[in-house]
Design a protein around this motif. Structure first.
Motif, PDB file in Angstrom:
ATOM      1  N   UNK A   1      -8.336   2.277   9.181  1.00 53.41           N
ATOM      2  CA  UNK A   1      -7.127   1.868   8.458  1.00 53.41           C
ATOM      3  C   UNK A   1      -5.893   2.416   9.164  1.00 53.41           C
ATOM      4  N   UNK A   2      -5.953   3.671   9.591  1.00 46.15           N
ATOM      5  CA  UNK A   2      -4.822   4.279  10.300  1.00 46.15           C
ATOM      6  C   UNK A   2      -4.563   3.562  11.630  1.00 46.15           C
ATOM      7  N   UNK A   3      -5.657   3.144  12.296  1.00 45.49           N
ATOM      8  CA  UNK A   3      -5.506   2.416  13.550  1.00 45.49           C
ATOM      9  C   UNK A   3      -4.846   1.060  13.300  1.00 45.49           C
ATOM     10  N   UNK A   4      -5.315   0.371  12.256  1.00 41.17           N
ATOM     11  CA  UNK A   4      -4.708  -0.912  11.884  1.00 41.17           C
ATOM     12  C   UNK A   4      -3.231  -0.744  11.598  1.00 41.17           C
ATOM     13  N   UNK A   5      -2.909   0.236  10.763  1.00 39.39           N
ATOM     14  CA  UNK A   5      -1.522   0.433  10.326  1.00 39.39           C
ATOM     15  C   UNK A   5      -0.600   0.703  11.509  1.00 39.39           C
TER      16      UNK A   5
ATOM     17  N   UNK B   1       4.385   3.909   5.042  1.00 41.51           N
ATOM     18  CA  UNK B   1       3.302   4.550   4.301  1.00 41.51           C
ATOM     19  C   UNK B   1       2.697   3.561   3.294  1.00 41.51           C
ATOM     20  N   UNK B   2       3.543   2.709   2.735  1.00 46.42           N
ATOM     21  CA  UNK B   2       3.047   1.707   1.783  1.00 46.42           C
ATOM     22  C   UNK B   2       2.082   0.737   2.450  1.00 46.42           C
ATOM     23  N   UNK B   3       2.293   0.463   3.743  1.00 50.77           N
ATOM     24  CA  UNK B   3       1.369  -0.410   4.457  1.00 50.77           C
ATOM     25  C   UNK B   3      -0.007   0.255   4.557  1.00 50.77           C
ATOM     26  N   UNK B   4      -0.027   1.535   4.853  1.00 55.23           N
ATOM     27  CA  UNK B   4      -1.315   2.254   4.913  1.00 55.23           C
ATOM     28  C   UNK B   4      -2.028   2.178   3.569  1.00 55.23           C
ATOM     29  N   UNK B   5      -1.277   2.407   2.485  1.00 50.01           N
ATOM     30  CA  UNK B   5      -1.867   2.360   1.141  1.00 50.01           C
ATOM     31  C   UNK B   5      -2.423   0.973   0.848  1.00 50.01           C
ATOM     32  N   UNK B   6      -1.644  -0.064   1.223  1.00 50.45           N
ATOM     33  CA  UNK B   6      -2.075  -1.436   0.948  1.00 50.45           C
ATOM     34  C   UNK B   6      -3.353  -1.771   1.737  1.00 50.45           C
ATOM     35  N   UNK B   7      -3.406  -1.326   2.981  1.00 49.65           N
ATOM     36  CA  UNK B   7      -4.584  -1.585   3.812  1.00 49.65           C
ATOM     37  C   UNK B   7      -5.814  -0.843   3.279  1.00 49.65           C
ATOM     38  N   UNK B   8      -5.623   0.418   2.892  1.00 50.50           N
ATOM     39  CA  UNK B   8      -6.740   1.210   2.368  1.00 50.50           C
ATOM     40  C   UNK B   8      -7.245   0.619   1.054  1.00 50.50           C
ATOM     41  N   UNK B   9      -6.308   0.215   0.203  1.00 48.40           N
ATOM     42  CA  UNK B   9      -6.676  -0.370  -1.084  1.00 48.40           C
ATOM     43  C   UNK B   9      -7.465  -1.663  -0.892  1.00 48.40           C
ATOM     44  N   UNK B  10      -7.010  -2.506   0.052  1.00 44.07           N
ATOM     45  CA  UNK B  10      -7.701  -3.772   0.314  1.00 44.07           C
ATOM     46  C   UNK B  10      -9.116  -3.514   0.823  1.00 44.07           C
ATOM     47  N   UNK B  11      -9.266  -2.491   1.649  1.00 44.40           N
ATOM     48  CA  UNK B  11     -10.603  -2.172   2.162  1.00 44.40           C
ATOM     49  C   UNK B  11     -11.526  -1.733   1.029  1.00 44.40           C
ATOM     50  N   UNK B  12     -10.989  -0.901   0.141  1.00 46.34           N
ATOM     51  CA  UNK B  12     -11.810  -0.421  -0.973  1.00 46.34           C
ATOM     52  C   UNK B  12     -12.182  -1.558  -1.922  1.00 46.34           C
ATOM     53  N   UNK B  13     -11.296  -2.536  -2.066  1.00 44.55           N
ATOM     54  CA  UNK B  13     -11.564  -3.695  -2.931  1.00 44.55           C
ATOM     55  C   UNK B  13     -12.375  -4.773  -2.202  1.00 44.55           C
ATOM     56  N   UNK B  14     -12.629  -4.536  -0.900  1.00 42.31           N
ATOM     57  CA  UNK B  14     -13.393  -5.478  -0.072  1.00 42.31           C
ATOM     58  C   UNK B  14     -12.778  -6.879  -0.093  1.00 42.31           C
TER      59      UNK B  14
END
Length: 416
Positions: free
Chosen positions: A15-19, A33-46
């Motif tokens: 996720x950090x690499x993507x961001x 930072x909001x982009x990192x949160x959005x990416x991490x959240x999307x990954x967790x929600x698959x």
């Protein structure tokens, strides 16, 4: 709950690499930072993020300036996120007031449909259209009731709208603002509701419109999208943003020769920006080019690489190599292009030079022909000719080469 309110404190390495990659060259609102949160959240929600770009097909041509956003969208696409292209079938009939001192002429639905076809063909040069969701905002905006439009209008005040640069500038200059133009950013914002956008892309001139989408999503109980604003690319004049109307653009549908030649006209101070925003080179490769220029390397060498890179992206590697070879012949070795590549044009007796330029296609018309001649841009047999009314002495035993600048040639043939 908004993504920024989630208690996410640990991010996966991927996720950090993507961001890091996705955030490059972009301004992100509210924050990176909001982009990192959005990416991490999307990954967790698959699930993939839904990444939106709205386009009003106001003409038939796209240029390199448009690809700044498209290339960033391709990065999202390559990471598995869902790119959504919204054709402004309804909003194009209003006209985006951003960056305008006058009301933009509205398009008819037929104009939109015709232009949209060519837009998608050209967008497909950058995006994978098979993985792209294509929608048309006429599908939902035409169905809005008056009650829903009033609800939308309640999301913004008149003072906020007039503070928008396009409107505020006109107020200061006492220029007219049509009432229907005020609805444009509101309707663009509702597009985000309709497709449940996670992120909306645009140039820096779209800041107000995209942020309006955040407000309207909240009004409808949706999580507010992030705004990702990409830099505007200056055209080959080095001054104004790239635009067909300014004549400083490099069109995606240009021939390989025209594309190469236009790239060579990019001002030296914009070489790095072009490499960063419109090529597929890595950030490491772009940094190396910037270091070479700082160390005193000839900017022409960097522009040759830029031209070869861009032509290769849109016409293929072989075409790029051929144009590089032709450029070297004509400019470095002062040779003419291959005879087979030079267009022939038959000239009647006593035809004036400015008419020959227009009739042969070397200029867009007689007015441009006269301007080019007066500027000293026209050569006959290697010699500059500055008289628009000159009658050329054509030989019947050798090539009669008429030339504009360093890229356009025509062989004149004496009519019998």
């Amino acid at each position: 709950m908004q993504a920024s309110e989630r208690k996410i404190t640990k991010f996966d390495p991927d996720v950090l690499k993507q961001a890091e990659e996705l955030a490059s060259n972009a301004e992100i609102l509210p924050s990176g930072h909001d982009l990192k949160i959005r990416l991490q959240s999307a990954k967790e929600q698959k699930r993939p993020l839904r990444v939106k770009l709205g386009v009003d097909p106001t003409s038939t041509d796209l240029h390199l300036g448009h690809t700044v956003v498209l290339r960033k969208l391709r990065q999202f696409q390559d990471y598995g996120h869902q790119v959504v292209i919204i054709i402004g079938g309804f909003t194009a009939q209003i006209g985006d007031p951003s960056g305008r001192d006058t009301t933009r002429p509205p398009l008819t639905s037929d104009d939109v449909q015709k232009n949209a076809i060519t837009y998608l063909d050209q967008i497909g040069l950058v995006l994978d259209l098979k993985k792209t969701e294509i929608t048309n905002n006429a599908d939902w905006l035409q169905a809005l009731s008056l009650k829903e439009i009033i609800k939308l209008a309640s999301s913004v005040t008149v003072s906020q709208l007039l503070a928008k640069e396009a409107f505020g500038g006109r107020v200061e200059k006492q220029l007219p603002i049509s009432f229907h133009e005020l609805f444009y950013p509101i309707l663009q914002g509702y597009d985000s509701v309709a497709i449940k956008s996670d992120i909306e892309f645009g140039g820096t001139d779209q800041r107000f419109n995209i942020l309006q989408g955040r407000e309207i999503q909240a009004l409808y109980g949706q999580e507010s999208q992030l705004a990702m604003l990409m830099p505007l690319l200056e055209g080959t004049d080095g001054d104004r943003k790239m635009s067909k109307s300014f004549g400083n653009h490099i069109a995606l549908q240009d021939t390989a020769a025209d594309m190469f030649g236009k790239c060579m006209r990019v001002p030296d101070n914009l070489i790095n920006k072009y490499f960063q925003l419109v090529t597929t080179l890595t950030s490491k490769e772009v940094s190396a080019i910037a270091d070479e220029l700082k160390a005193g390397k000839n900017p022409k060498d960097a522009k040759l690489r830029l031209a070869e890179q861009i032509v290769s992206q849109y016409h293929g590697k072989l075409a790029a190599e051929l144009e590089l070879e032709n450029w070297d012949k004509v400019h470095s070795k002062k040779l003419l292009p291959e005879a087979s590549d030079i267009k022939r044009h038959k000239v009647e007796t006593n035809t004036q030079l400015f008419r020959i330029l227009a009739e042969s296609g070397l200029s867009a018309g007689t007015a441009e022909a006269k301007r080019l001649i007066n500027e000293g841009a026209v050569r006959f047999q290697g010699e500059i000719v500055k008289d628009p009314n000159a009658v050329l002495n054509l030989s019947s035993s050798e090539e009669n080469i008429l030339q504009i600048g360093r890229r356009k040639f025509v062989a004149l043939i004496k009519a019998k």
